[in-house]
Design a protein around this motif. Structure first.
Motif, PDB file in Angstrom:
ATOM      1  N   ILE A  90       0.863  -1.180   0.000  1.00 53.94           N
ATOM      2  CA  ILE A  90       0.000   0.000   0.000  1.00 53.94           C
ATOM      3  C   ILE A  90       0.898   1.228   0.000  1.00 53.94           C
ATOM      4  O   ILE A  90       1.673   1.432   0.938  1.00 53.94           O
ATOM      5  N   THR A  91       0.829   2.036  -1.054  1.00 48.98           N
ATOM      6  CA  THR A  91       1.568   3.301  -1.038  1.00 48.98           C
ATOM      7  C   THR A  91       0.665   4.347  -0.368  1.00 48.98           C
ATOM      8  O   THR A  91      -0.538   4.419  -0.630  1.00 48.98           O
ATOM      9  N   HIS A  92       1.258   5.150   0.510  1.00 46.06           N
ATOM     10  CA  HIS A  92       0.453   5.928   1.455  1.00 46.06           C
ATOM     11  C   HIS A  92       1.224   7.182   1.846  1.00 46.06           C
ATOM     12  O   HIS A  92       2.462   7.154   1.947  1.00 46.06           O
ATOM     13  N   GLY A  93       0.518   8.253   2.128  1.00 43.67           N
ATOM     14  CA  GLY A  93       1.158   9.422   2.722  1.00 43.67           C
ATOM     15  C   GLY A  93       1.726   9.057   4.078  1.00 43.67           C
ATOM     16  O   GLY A  93       1.214   8.165   4.762  1.00 43.67           O
ATOM     17  N   THR A  94       2.787   9.737   4.479  1.00 47.19           N
ATOM     18  CA  THR A  94       3.463   9.329   5.720  1.00 47.19           C
ATOM     19  C   THR A  94       2.802   9.901   6.974  1.00 47.19           C
ATOM     20  O   THR A  94       3.007   9.385   8.064  1.00 47.19           O
ATOM     21  N   ASP A  95       1.996  10.961   6.820  1.00 50.45           N
ATOM     22  CA  ASP A  95       1.459  11.625   8.021  1.00 50.45           C
ATOM     23  C   ASP A  95       0.597  10.690   8.875  1.00 50.45           C
ATOM     24  O   ASP A  95       0.656  10.742  10.099  1.00 50.45           O
ATOM     25  N   THR A  96      -0.224   9.884   8.248  1.00 46.40           N
ATOM     26  CA  THR A  96      -1.094   8.971   9.005  1.00 46.40           C
ATOM     27  C   THR A  96      -0.832   7.507   8.636  1.00 46.40           C
ATOM     28  O   THR A  96      -1.659   6.645   8.916  1.00 46.40           O
ATOM     29  N   LEU A  97       0.316   7.266   8.031  1.00 42.34           N
ATOM     30  CA  LEU A  97       0.676   5.904   7.608  1.00 42.34           C
ATOM     31  C   LEU A  97       0.619   4.928   8.790  1.00 42.34           C
ATOM     32  O   LEU A  97       0.144   3.798   8.674  1.00 42.34           O
ATOM     33  N   GLU A  98       1.084   5.389   9.950  1.00 38.23           N
ATOM     34  CA  GLU A  98       1.129   4.513  11.133  1.00 38.23           C
ATOM     35  C   GLU A  98      -0.280   4.095  11.574  1.00 38.23           C
ATOM     36  O   GLU A  98      -0.456   3.012  12.133  1.00 38.23           O
TER      37      GLU A  98
END
Ligand SMILES: NC(=O)C[C@H](N)C(=O)O
Length: 331
Positions: A91-99
């Motif tokens: 899943i490629t995802h923005g890092t801000d809410t990746l966690e």
């Protein structure tokens, strides 16, 4: 190619799909611009390690993702993980809410196949962009037999972290992600080097299953700080939220003047979960506050944003505080 694993890339946007006006724009750019086909075409090395195909699920910066997005994504991951022609999912995802997404998938998708969430800190148009190697590593891990059964993983900056433990701890820099209990391993030149395994319940050992979750209850967060007032707590309690995460100071401590407001919220049926705003360490039950007496839950080592994810998932099954506390110890 038959000998290679089949890996599906689910693209959701973020900086890994970002584009800047020039190569020196490492911080000033637009996230979520480049489509998944272009991402794959820009990384021909992928075709040597896996049969890769892409799906564009969303195209957003991750700070704008919603609970509905989270459900849509998890249901798609679950469906793909049941297909015999899929060996792993990225899943490629923005890092801000990746966690948060990585933890949600950890809790709700029943599979032993590798699921890897990945992003980047610089857009692909920037000098020393980090997305290409992060994505290459993600596809490698997703296609690896030795990554099976390890839960949802995150491959940032050559590390392999668990979706549960990892957090974005640095902005701007490419070493943004770390876990207080350490990464599980590293990936170098397409090879995985493992050093530890997760002990918390995840994926196929989870009692939660996205296939039977139809809605997530509202859970809100109120921060603790010097000079805190009851404004946020009272507003949340009145909003219809099913649980309130208190991101307390220090060991999850709560200012004496807002304790009555949290007690009132609990008396009105809102679950009160005591977490800490301090990045590392964990909250001890009945230390700082008499949690037994107030019927509060403690968030173990989960930060407010991760505690919110677990609370939403747990509340789909129970609102019994003893059960909720068990869940917070086990996941
Ligand atoms: N580096 C990033 O991906 C940040 C971006 N705001 C996002 O989360 O989508």
């Amino acid at each position: 190619q038959q000998a290679l694993p089949n890996v599906v890339i689910l693209a959701t946007g973020g900086t890994i799909a970002g584009a800047g006006a020039s190569a020196v724009n490492s911080a000033t750019y637009a996230a979520a611009k480049v489509g998944v086909e272009k991402l794959i075409a820009g990384l021909p090395e992928l075709s040597k390690v896996a049969n890769v195909r892409g799906e564009q699920v969303f195209q957003v910066a991750s700070e704008s993702l919603t609970n509905d997005n989270l459900m849509t994504l998890a249901k798609r991951v679950s469906a793909l993980s049941k297909q015999s022609d899929v060996d792993g999912i990225v899943i490629t995802h923005g890092t801000d809410t990746l966690e948060e997404t990585a933890y949600f998938l950890t809790l709700t998708v029943h599979t032993s196949k590798p699921i890897v969430v990945v992003g980047s800190m610089r857009p692909g148009t920037a000098l020393s962009a980090d997305g290409a190697l992060n994505l290459y590593n993600a596809v490698n891990v997703a296609g690896s037999k030795d990554a099976m059964g390890k839960g949802v993983l995150v491959t940032m900056n050559d590390n392999i972290d668990t979706g549960r433990d990892v957090s974005k701890n640095v902005n701007i820099k490419t070493n943004a992600f770390s876990s207080q209990w350490g990464p599980l391993g590293m990936i170098v030149e397409g090879r995985n080097y493992w050093f530890r395994a997760p002990v918390k319940r995840h994926t196929m050992n989870s009692e939660f299953d996205i296939d039977s979750i139809t809605a997530l209850p509202p859970v809100e967060i109120a921060m603790g700080y010097e000079g805190v007032s009851s404004v946020a707590i009272d507003a949340i309690a009145k909003s219809g939220a099913k649980a309130l995460i208190h991101g307390g100071t220090g060991n999850g401590s709560v200012a004496d003047r807002i304790v009555p407001n949290l007690q009132k919220a609990r008396a009105d049926g809102v679950i009160v979960i005591r977490s800490a705003r301090v990045p590392d360490g964990f909250v001890i039950r009945n230390a700082e506050q008499p949690d037994d007496k107030y019927d509060w839950v403690v968030a173990h080592d989960l930060r407010p944003q991760k505690a919110r994810i677990l609370a939403m998932v747990a509340l789909t099954k129970t609102n019994n505080t003893k059960e909720l506390q068990r869940i917070f110890w086990e996941y």
